[in-house]
Motif scaffolding. Structure first.
Motif, PDB file in Angstrom:
ATOM      1  N   LEU A   1       0.859  -1.181   0.000  1.00 34.16           N
ATOM      2  CA  LEU A   1       0.000   0.000   0.000  1.00 34.16           C
ATOM      3  C   LEU A   1       0.892   1.226   0.000  1.00 34.16           C
ATOM      4  O   LEU A   1       1.714   1.413   0.903  1.00 34.16           O
ATOM      5  CB  LEU A   1      -0.908   0.018   1.229  1.00 34.16           C
ATOM      6  N   LEU A   2       0.724   2.064  -1.008  1.00 33.73           N
ATOM      7  CA  LEU A   2       1.451   3.327  -1.098  1.00 33.73           C
ATOM      8  C   LEU A   2       0.474   4.464  -0.847  1.00 33.73           C
ATOM      9  O   LEU A   2      -0.582   4.531  -1.485  1.00 33.73           O
ATOM     10  CB  LEU A   2       2.090   3.480  -2.471  1.00 33.73           C
ATOM     11  N   VAL A   3       0.827   5.334   0.064  1.00 34.28           N
ATOM     12  CA  VAL A   3      -0.006   6.485   0.402  1.00 34.28           C
ATOM     13  C   VAL A   3       0.800   7.745   0.147  1.00 34.28           C
ATOM     14  O   VAL A   3       1.905   7.896   0.667  1.00 34.28           O
ATOM     15  CB  VAL A   3      -0.445   6.447   1.884  1.00 34.28           C
ATOM     16  N   VAL A   4       0.263   8.626  -0.684  1.00 31.44           N
ATOM     17  CA  VAL A   4       0.904   9.924  -0.896  1.00 31.44           C
ATOM     18  C   VAL A   4       0.115  10.942  -0.098  1.00 31.44           C
ATOM     19  O   VAL A   4      -1.020  11.282  -0.444  1.00 31.44           O
ATOM     20  CB  VAL A   4       0.958  10.300  -2.381  1.00 31.44           C
ATOM     21  N   ASP A   5       0.681  11.381   0.979  1.00 28.69           N
ATOM     22  CA  ASP A   5      -0.004  12.272   1.909  1.00 28.69           C
ATOM     23  C   ASP A   5      -0.359  13.586   1.201  1.00 28.69           C
ATOM     24  O   ASP A   5       0.497  14.250   0.625  1.00 28.69           O
ATOM     25  CB  ASP A   5       0.918  12.540   3.100  1.00 28.69           C
ATOM     26  N   GLY A   6      -1.657  13.941   1.230  1.00 27.37           N
ATOM     27  CA  GLY A   6      -2.084  15.235   0.708  1.00 27.37           C
ATOM     28  C   GLY A   6      -2.081  15.349  -0.797  1.00 27.37           C
ATOM     29  O   GLY A   6      -1.799  16.428  -1.331  1.00 27.37           O
ATOM     30  N   LEU A   7      -2.425  14.270  -1.497  1.00 26.51           N
ATOM     31  CA  LEU A   7      -2.407  14.288  -2.969  1.00 26.51           C
ATOM     32  C   LEU A   7      -3.830  14.237  -3.529  1.00 26.51           C
ATOM     33  O   LEU A   7      -4.464  13.185  -3.515  1.00 26.51           O
ATOM     34  CB  LEU A   7      -1.604  13.108  -3.515  1.00 26.51           C
ATOM     35  N   PRO A   8      -4.354  15.353  -4.055  1.00 27.04           N
ATOM     36  CA  PRO A   8      -5.649  15.299  -4.738  1.00 27.04           C
ATOM     37  C   PRO A   8      -5.510  14.567  -6.068  1.00 27.04           C
ATOM     38  O   PRO A   8      -4.479  14.667  -6.734  1.00 27.04           O
ATOM     39  CB  PRO A   8      -5.989  16.785  -4.978  1.00 27.04           C
ATOM     40  N   MET A   9      -6.559  13.876  -6.473  1.00 26.12           N
ATOM     41  CA  MET A   9      -6.509  13.165  -7.753  1.00 26.12           C
ATOM     42  C   MET A   9      -6.263  14.127  -8.907  1.00 26.12           C
ATOM     43  O   MET A   9      -5.579  13.784  -9.882  1.00 26.12           O
ATOM     44  CB  MET A   9      -7.817  12.398  -7.972  1.00 26.12           C
ATOM     45  N   ARG A  10      -6.781  15.336  -8.793  1.00 31.30           N
ATOM     46  CA  ARG A  10      -6.639  16.281  -9.901  1.00 31.30           C
ATOM     47  C   ARG A  10      -5.188  16.586 -10.206  1.00 31.30           C
ATOM     48  O   ARG A  10      -4.836  16.905 -11.352  1.00 31.30           O
ATOM     49  CB  ARG A  10      -7.401  17.575  -9.602  1.00 31.30           C
ATOM     50  N   GLN A  11      -4.302  16.489  -9.215  1.00 33.83           N
ATOM     51  CA  GLN A  11      -2.900  16.785  -9.475  1.00 33.83           C
ATOM     52  C   GLN A  11      -2.262  15.731 -10.375  1.00 33.83           C
ATOM     53  O   GLN A  11      -1.379  16.048 -11.178  1.00 33.83           O
ATOM     54  CB  GLN A  11      -2.120  16.913  -8.169  1.00 33.83           C
ATOM     55  N   ILE A  12      -2.687  14.484 -10.259  1.00 36.61           N
ATOM     56  CA  ILE A  12      -2.149  13.445 -11.133  1.00 36.61           C
ATOM     57  C   ILE A  12      -2.622  13.644 -12.563  1.00 36.61           C
ATOM     58  O   ILE A  12      -1.832  13.615 -13.511  1.00 36.61           O
ATOM     59  CB  ILE A  12      -2.544  12.046 -10.624  1.00 36.61           C
ATOM     60  N   THR A  13      -3.914  13.853 -12.731  1.00 36.75           N
ATOM     61  CA  THR A  13      -4.442  13.979 -14.090  1.00 36.75           C
ATOM     62  C   THR A  13      -3.930  15.245 -14.778  1.00 36.75           C
ATOM     63  O   THR A  13      -3.754  15.261 -15.999  1.00 36.75           O
ATOM     64  CB  THR A  13      -5.976  13.962 -14.071  1.00 36.75           C
ATOM     65  N   GLN A  14      -3.658  16.288 -14.009  1.00 32.45           N
ATOM     66  CA  GLN A  14      -3.172  17.528 -14.604  1.00 32.45           C
ATOM     67  C   GLN A  14      -1.770  17.410 -15.185  1.00 32.45           C
ATOM     68  O   GLN A  14      -1.397  18.171 -16.083  1.00 32.45           O
ATOM     69  CB  GLN A  14      -3.215  18.658 -13.568  1.00 32.45           C
ATOM     70  N   VAL A  15      -0.983  16.471 -14.666  1.00 34.72           N
ATOM     71  CA  VAL A  15       0.398  16.330 -15.156  1.00 34.72           C
ATOM     72  C   VAL A  15       0.630  14.980 -15.828  1.00 34.72           C
ATOM     73  O   VAL A  15       1.771  14.543 -15.983  1.00 34.72           O
ATOM     74  CB  VAL A  15       1.425  16.530 -14.013  1.00 34.72           C
ATOM     75  N   ARG A  16      -0.435  14.331 -16.238  1.00 35.91           N
ATOM     76  CA  ARG A  16      -0.284  12.978 -16.779  1.00 35.91           C
ATOM     77  C   ARG A  16       0.668  12.941 -17.968  1.00 35.91           C
ATOM     78  O   ARG A  16       1.414  11.968 -18.158  1.00 35.91           O
ATOM     79  CB  ARG A  16      -1.656  12.421 -17.170  1.00 35.91           C
ATOM     80  N   ASP A  17       0.682  13.965 -18.772  1.00 30.01           N
ATOM     81  CA  ASP A  17       1.567  13.990 -19.943  1.00 30.01           C
ATOM     82  C   ASP A  17       3.034  14.158 -19.569  1.00 30.01           C
ATOM     83  O   ASP A  17       3.918  13.985 -20.420  1.00 30.01           O
ATOM     84  CB  ASP A  17       1.146  15.118 -20.886  1.00 30.01           C
ATOM     85  N   GLN A  18       3.327  14.479 -18.302  1.00 33.28           N
ATOM     86  CA  GLN A  18       4.707  14.686 -17.868  1.00 33.28           C
ATOM     87  C   GLN A  18       5.223  13.561 -16.967  1.00 33.28           C
ATOM     88  O   GLN A  18       6.333  13.634 -16.460  1.00 33.28           O
ATOM     89  CB  GLN A  18       4.820  16.022 -17.133  1.00 33.28           C
ATOM     90  N   LEU A  19       4.410  12.528 -16.776  1.00 29.57           N
ATOM     91  CA  LEU A  19       4.793  11.431 -15.898  1.00 29.57           C
ATOM     92  C   LEU A  19       5.819  10.529 -16.572  1.00 29.57           C
ATOM     93  O   LEU A  19       5.870  10.417 -17.803  1.00 29.57           O
ATOM     94  CB  LEU A  19       3.568  10.612 -15.507  1.00 29.57           C
ATOM     95  N   ALA A  20       6.624   9.864 -15.754  1.00 26.21           N
ATOM     96  CA  ALA A  20       7.558   8.864 -16.270  1.00 26.21           C
ATOM     97  C   ALA A  20       6.774   7.660 -16.794  1.00 26.21           C
ATOM     98  O   ALA A  20       5.572   7.516 -16.547  1.00 26.21           O
ATOM     99  CB  ALA A  20       8.527   8.444 -15.167  1.00 26.21           C
ATOM    100  N   SER A  21       7.459   6.773 -17.488  1.00 25.67           N
ATOM    101  CA  SER A  21       6.773   5.657 -18.152  1.00 25.67           C
ATOM    102  C   SER A  21       6.277   4.593 -17.191  1.00 25.67           C
ATOM    103  O   SER A  21       5.355   3.843 -17.521  1.00 25.67           O
ATOM    104  CB  SER A  21       7.713   5.013 -19.171  1.00 25.67           C
ATOM    105  N   ASP A  22       6.851   4.521 -15.968  1.00 29.98           N
ATOM    106  CA  ASP A  22       6.514   3.397 -15.101  1.00 29.98           C
ATOM    107  C   ASP A  22       6.402   3.788 -13.632  1.00 29.98           C
ATOM    108  O   ASP A  22       6.663   2.980 -12.751  1.00 29.98           O
ATOM    109  CB  ASP A  22       7.553   2.283 -15.261  1.00 29.98           C
ATOM    110  N   GLY A  23       6.022   5.055 -13.355  1.00 32.05           N
ATOM    111  CA  GLY A  23       5.726   5.466 -11.992  1.00 32.05           C
ATOM    112  C   GLY A  23       4.219   5.394 -11.784  1.00 32.05           C
ATOM    113  O   GLY A  23       3.621   4.318 -11.766  1.00 32.05           O
TER     114      GLY A  23
END
Length: 554
Positions: free
Chosen positions: A43-65
């Motif tokens: 179980l990985l928990v990212v403290d204080g991470l709204p879902m919108r922050q992931i989708t907003q930078v999806r084009d800048q994510l690494a290939s396997d994070g």
């Protein structure tokens, strides 16, 4: 008796057939049979991470994070917390219990005792101390205040040889997912070491002592946190150096040197480390050391490892989730996760474990930034707000300080004083509620009668606040701030804790053995569903007090 050639040949054929069947069963289960359980659940928990922050930078994510979940796993685009007071401890308690604060008893990070008014910390336990580290007053040392069992407790009850380990930069982020039968290790911000407490053991195992002896935190002294991408990549985020961005610790601009203007590593440096990408890097290094030394997922038993990464919360509190610093921190974290996943693949086997990733709460944009975008937002200072309520109560009843303090998401009245003076409590509560509603930014206030009612009242936010309310620990008067507003004494930065979507909407991502690669699923689900879902993957019963459901990932 010697075997005939025919019987010998039959036995050889039968043996070869058995080997082939056995080999095939390891590669793929027979139709209709459940697949073998994973060796390790992470179980990985990212403290204080709204879902919108992931989708907003999806084009800048690494290939396997994060992309491992988004592209090759299953994830829920509308995953929310169902309770109203969305804070770190409450969220971490929900994840592996499947129960809301009304059952877990973890109503907040801290609260006031209803009778004495004394402060209570969510994981405090005076009976226990940190090992080889100072133990401040109200330090988090055990899960004593957690009223229910976790998935790890279920696992270890059925298989005492299984291991359950929780690791975090915060004590509550390690202790609550680890449950009553697991083991928790937390970062000591004064020393840069990781420590457990005497609740779990008398002394650290040799691997923890060796890890700390290497002083891995010191390796980050004077290290520069520099932007990961070119400047143009951050055009979607708010630039550094805004007046509302808190400039303490590592400052409010990148690049930032952690330990700048310090002569040597010390408590201030070790604390500042958590508010940088290096805090997550250090936590994951300790997680790798735990996997290797404890042989998690490598002993013929299914184990559970919970890793709560605290740094993003510190960055968002200081800078706001809209900031470039938060944006860049998330990208660094993404690369740290990719390297951790590569390690798990090598050590456990890519097809031998499962992972889930979530957050304990989301985040509001900083009010000043929201106002600049034409939105209603603001800060209500707690001290003046309490004084205003008490002034009205004094004028009406002639008794000072009938409202003791704000506690969790409520206002605590002085019931002893009310009773000793023979005051009508219902009238005191009614006036306090009226005065709260007059304060700027307050949207709703629910009284004790509303909180105790079990009816299906459709009043907005009431159901969520009931899920946050434990009558043994929470005040009867519960408030909800307007969207964009929060009760805070901080002059800058941002926070969380409301039932609004920016605080409740968090990631719920899955990948690994037995999980179909279906990508995004649009149905609305709750984080209380996580524990029953993981229980299904591990072929375990859900925790006894779980209120969620199995999301059926196969």
């Amino acid at each position: 008796m010697a075997l005939s050639r025919r019987n010998l040949a039959l036995r050889v054929v039968a043996s070869l057939a058995a080997v082939l069947v056995s080999g095939c069963s390891q590669l793929a289960p027979a139709e209709g049979l459940a697949p073998a359980k994973p060796k390790l659940m992470v179980l990985l928990v990212v403290d204080g991470l709204p879902m919108r922050q992931i989708t907003q930078v999806r084009d800048q994510l690494a290939s396997d994070g994060f992309a491992r979940f988004l592209d090759r796993g299953q994830w829920f685009s509308e995953a929310h917390y169902g309770h109203g007071h969305t804070v770190t401890a409450a969220g971490h308690a929900v994840m592996l219990t499947g129960a809301y604060p009304q059952r877990t008893g973890i109503i907040s990070n801290e609260w006031r005792d209803l009778k004495t008014g004394e402060q209570v910390y969510c994981t405090q336990d005076p009976a226990h101390t940190y090992i080889d580290s100072p133990t401040p007053r109200l330090a988090g040392t055990s899960p004593r205040n957690l009223k229910v069992e976790t998935l790890g407790d279920v696992l270890r009850r059925l298989d005492p040889e299984a291991k359950v380990i929780g690791i975090s930069g915060k004590d509550r982020g390690a202790i609550l997912p680890a449950g009553h039968k697991g083991t928790a290790y937390m970062y000591m911000a004064e020393t840069g070491r990781f420590a457990s407490s005497t609740y779990y053991m008398a002394q650290h195992p040799a691997w923890v002592t060796a890890f700390n002896a290497g002083k891995p935190a010191d390796a980050f002294f004077k290290k520069t946190w520099a932007p990961l991408l070119p400047e143009a990549a951050y055009a979607r985020s708010v630039p550094d150096g805004q007046t509302w961005q808190v400039a303490t610790g590592n400052g409010n601009r990148l690049p930032a040197v952690v330990g700048d203007q310090m002569d040597a590593p010390g408590p201030r440096f070790y604390g500042n480390l958590l508010a940088s990408p290096f805090g997550d890097e250090l936590t994951l290094a300790f997680a790798r050391a735990a996997i290797e030394a404890e042989r998690l997922g490598q002993r013929g038993h299914t184990d559970i490892l919970s890793v709560s990464l605290s740094s993003h919360d510190y960055v968002n509190h200081a800078m706001g989730p809209e900031s470039r610093l938060s944006h860049d921190h998330l990208l660094h974290l993404d690369r740290h996760l990719q390297r951790f996943f590569e390690y798990l693949d090598r050590t456990i086997g890519r097809d031998a474990y499962v992972m889930a990733l979530t957050a304990d709460h989301g985040f509001a944009d900083t009010p000043e930034w929201a106002q600049s975008q034409g939105r209603q937002a603001g800060r209500l200072a707690a001290g003046p707000a309490l004084a205003s309520v008490n002034a009205a109560l004094l004028q009406r009843f002639g008794v000072p300080k009938l409202a003791r303090d704000f506690s969790a998401s409520g206002l605590l009245l002085d019931d002893a004083s009310i009773a000793s003076r023979g005051l009508p409590r219902a009238d005191v509560e009614r006036l306090a509620k009226e005065e709260l509603l007059k304060l700027p930014g307050v949207l709703a206030v629910f009284d004790e009668q509303q909180m105790r009612s079990g009816d299906a009242d459709k009043t907005p936010y009431l159901a969520a606040m009931r899920k946050s309310w434990d009558p043994e620990r929470a005040p009867g008067l519960q408030y909800v701030m307007q969207p964009g507003w929060f009760l805070s004494s901080r002059p800058g930065g941002s926070t969380h804790g409301s039932p609004h979507v920016y605080d409740t909407h968090v990631p719920l991502l899955f990948w690994g053995r037995g999980i179909s690669a279906l990508g995004a699923r649009p149905e609305r689900v709750e984080i209380a569903d996580l524990a029953p879902t993981l229980a299904g993957l591990l072929a375990l019963p859900a925790p006894a007090q779980a209120q969620g459901r199995n999301l059926q990932l196969r």
